[in-house]
Motif scaffolding. Sequence first.
Motif, short mmCIF file in Angstrom:
data_model
loop_
_atom_site.label_atom_id
_atom_site.label_comp_id
_atom_site.label_asym_id
_atom_site.label_seq_id
_atom_site.Cartn_x
_atom_site.Cartn_y
_atom_site.Cartn_z
N ILE A 1 -8.67 -44.72 -39.72
CA ILE A 1 -7.85 -43.71 -39.01
C ILE A 1 -6.63 -43.34 -39.87
CG2 ILE A 1 -6.47 -43.26 -36.92
CD1 ILE A 1 -9.42 -43.45 -36.23
N PRO A 2 -6.51 -42.08 -40.30
CA PRO A 2 -5.44 -41.70 -41.22
C PRO A 2 -4.03 -42.10 -40.76
CG PRO A 2 -7.04 -39.92 -41.06
CD PRO A 2 -7.46 -40.97 -40.06
N SER A 3 -3.73 -41.99 -39.46
CA SER A 3 -2.35 -42.28 -39.01
C SER A 3 -2.07 -43.77 -38.85
CB SER A 3 -2.09 -41.59 -37.66
OG SER A 3 -2.92 -42.16 -36.67
N VAL B 1 -9.03 -41.15 -27.53
CA VAL B 1 -9.92 -42.05 -26.78
C VAL B 1 -11.36 -41.55 -26.88
CG1 VAL B 1 -10.50 -42.72 -24.40
CG2 VAL B 1 -8.17 -43.02 -25.27
N ILE B 2 -11.55 -40.25 -26.81
CA ILE B 2 -12.89 -39.66 -26.93
C ILE B 2 -13.21 -39.34 -28.39
CG2 ILE B 2 -14.21 -37.53 -26.51
CD1 ILE B 2 -14.12 -38.78 -23.92
N THR B 3 -12.29 -38.68 -29.06
CA THR B 3 -12.60 -38.13 -30.39
C THR B 3 -12.59 -39.17 -31.50
OG1 THR B 3 -10.26 -37.55 -30.61
CG2 THR B 3 -11.73 -35.81 -29.83
N GLY B 4 -11.87 -40.27 -31.27
CA GLY B 4 -11.76 -41.31 -32.30
C GLY B 4 -13.12 -41.85 -32.68
N PHE B 5 -13.43 -41.84 -33.97
CA PHE B 5 -14.71 -42.34 -34.52
C PHE B 5 -15.90 -41.47 -34.12
CE2 PHE B 5 -11.85 -45.87 -33.53
CZ PHE B 5 -11.52 -46.24 -34.82
N ARG B 6 -15.67 -40.39 -33.35
CA ARG B 6 -16.78 -39.49 -32.99
C ARG B 6 -16.69 -38.19 -33.79
NH1 ARG B 6 -20.75 -38.74 -29.24
NH2 ARG B 6 -20.11 -40.63 -28.14
N TYR B 7 -15.51 -37.56 -33.79
CA TYR B 7 -15.40 -36.31 -34.55
C TYR B 7 -15.65 -36.56 -36.04
CZ TYR B 7 -14.08 -32.83 -31.09
OH TYR B 7 -14.11 -31.92 -30.07
N ALA B 8 -15.28 -37.75 -36.47
CA ALA B 8 -15.49 -38.20 -37.85
C ALA B 8 -15.17 -39.69 -37.81
CB ALA B 8 -14.55 -37.46 -38.80
N GLY C 1 -12.83 -41.05 -39.13
CA GLY C 1 -11.38 -41.10 -38.95
C GLY C 1 -10.91 -40.25 -37.77
N GLY C 2 -11.82 -39.90 -36.88
CA GLY C 2 -11.46 -39.18 -35.65
C GLY C 2 -11.13 -37.71 -35.87
#
Length: 437
Positions: free
Chosen positions: A112-114, A244-251, A253-254
């Motif tokens: 996760i970049p941040s 919560v939803i997008t983390g590890f799903r959109y990419a 790194g979320g």
Amino acid sequence: MAETLTERYRRLRPGSWARWQRACRVIPGGITHDSRHLTPFPLYVSRAAGPRKWDVDGHEYIDYWMGHGALFLGHAHPTLVEAVTAQVARGTHYGACHELEVEWAEWICRLIPSAELVRFTMSGTEATHLALRLARAATGRPKVVKFTGHFHGWHDGVSTGVNPPYELPMSAGIPGAVLGEVLVSPANDLAAIDRLLGSRQDVAAVILEPSGAQAGTDPVDTAFLKELRQLTTDRKVVLIFDEVITGFRYAPGGAQEYYGITPDLTTLAKIVAGGLPGAAVCGRRDLVGLMAFGPDAKWNRSQRVAQNGTYNSNPLVAAAGIAMLSQIADGKLHERANALGAELRTGLNEVFRKAGVPCVAYGDVSICHIGLEGPPAAGKPKNAELYHKWRCALILNGVDMSAHHGWVSAIHTEREIEETVAAVGRAVADLQADHAL
Ligand code: PMP
């Protein structure tokens, strides 16, 4: 008279009905999550494997609930089963630090970049609660801004401006004083948030779902995210991405990797814990670091951000989290899941077009949103009865997904997508016969 959808649902699911009757005696409304409310009664599931699950009456379903989006590797994935089984035999709670939590946090920082520091919680709700506490402590300011329609869990501090037309909080029982600390700004309206932040000095944080409200049901555009990043930086307001939803799903790194925009704090749940109950807050060292004990006892007592939680990063959940993150880190499974997501959306739109109904399937990556009454109309309440019937029709045809969206996992296959498209064709015909569509 032909049997209605609801009558057919009742007739074919006596086992679910009986369990729901029993449940209603000891559980309010018989359900343990508001999203399981279903007319005429909810489904009781007894077993699941891969992309499928089976109910207590023996019916098989292709599953798009996927643990409310947590099961990116489907049900009972062998690697996760192995990791959890091995750990359960070694102990589920040491009441002490353990190496697995360190490894789990390292995975998050790598992906996760941040993420410079990570603190674990048990649920996404607790994660947003902690993130807001960190932002308030860091800035010394009391207010937080959220956007209409955006969902950040069920704690008092985020339970306003969720359900259209947004005139009421999400629940009864929330003190007015707490609601007063939350400022609700219209989603996707840059001028409005600019005005709001420009008009006051007491805002600690802006929190949002980077996909747009409700996992992207009401999508956001990248330009908005970019500008919001700039506005919050300029005004020294903490920007929180609720991933919560997008983390590890959109990419891997979320959404922050996907859009190339880095927030100050990030909340994670669902995929981060491999389908077990676990979640996290991560972000800038100077913010998350406010939780660390220092040498000054007075500072520790008055300035430090405190958090407890019996089950935070317990070894069982940490083992599942590591097993999940280590498998999805290279993004190869995302390519697969995203391609299937696109195939599902295209297939469903074709069904809707052929049937001449106003429904649409849309969304990003491996998410498939359903708009039964047409494209999303932000701020407009949905026809709840139609959505209940739609879910019953899907269930009767062997597909279980939330009435509003489905989560495609990396272990769904073309076969599941083809079967789903055919099943939705039958479900639409059922709804038409029932005069619901
Ligand atoms: N934030 C978002 C964006 C969510 O979608 C959810 C739950 N779906 C939450 C927070 C709350 O997470 P949890 O259900 O783990 O408390």
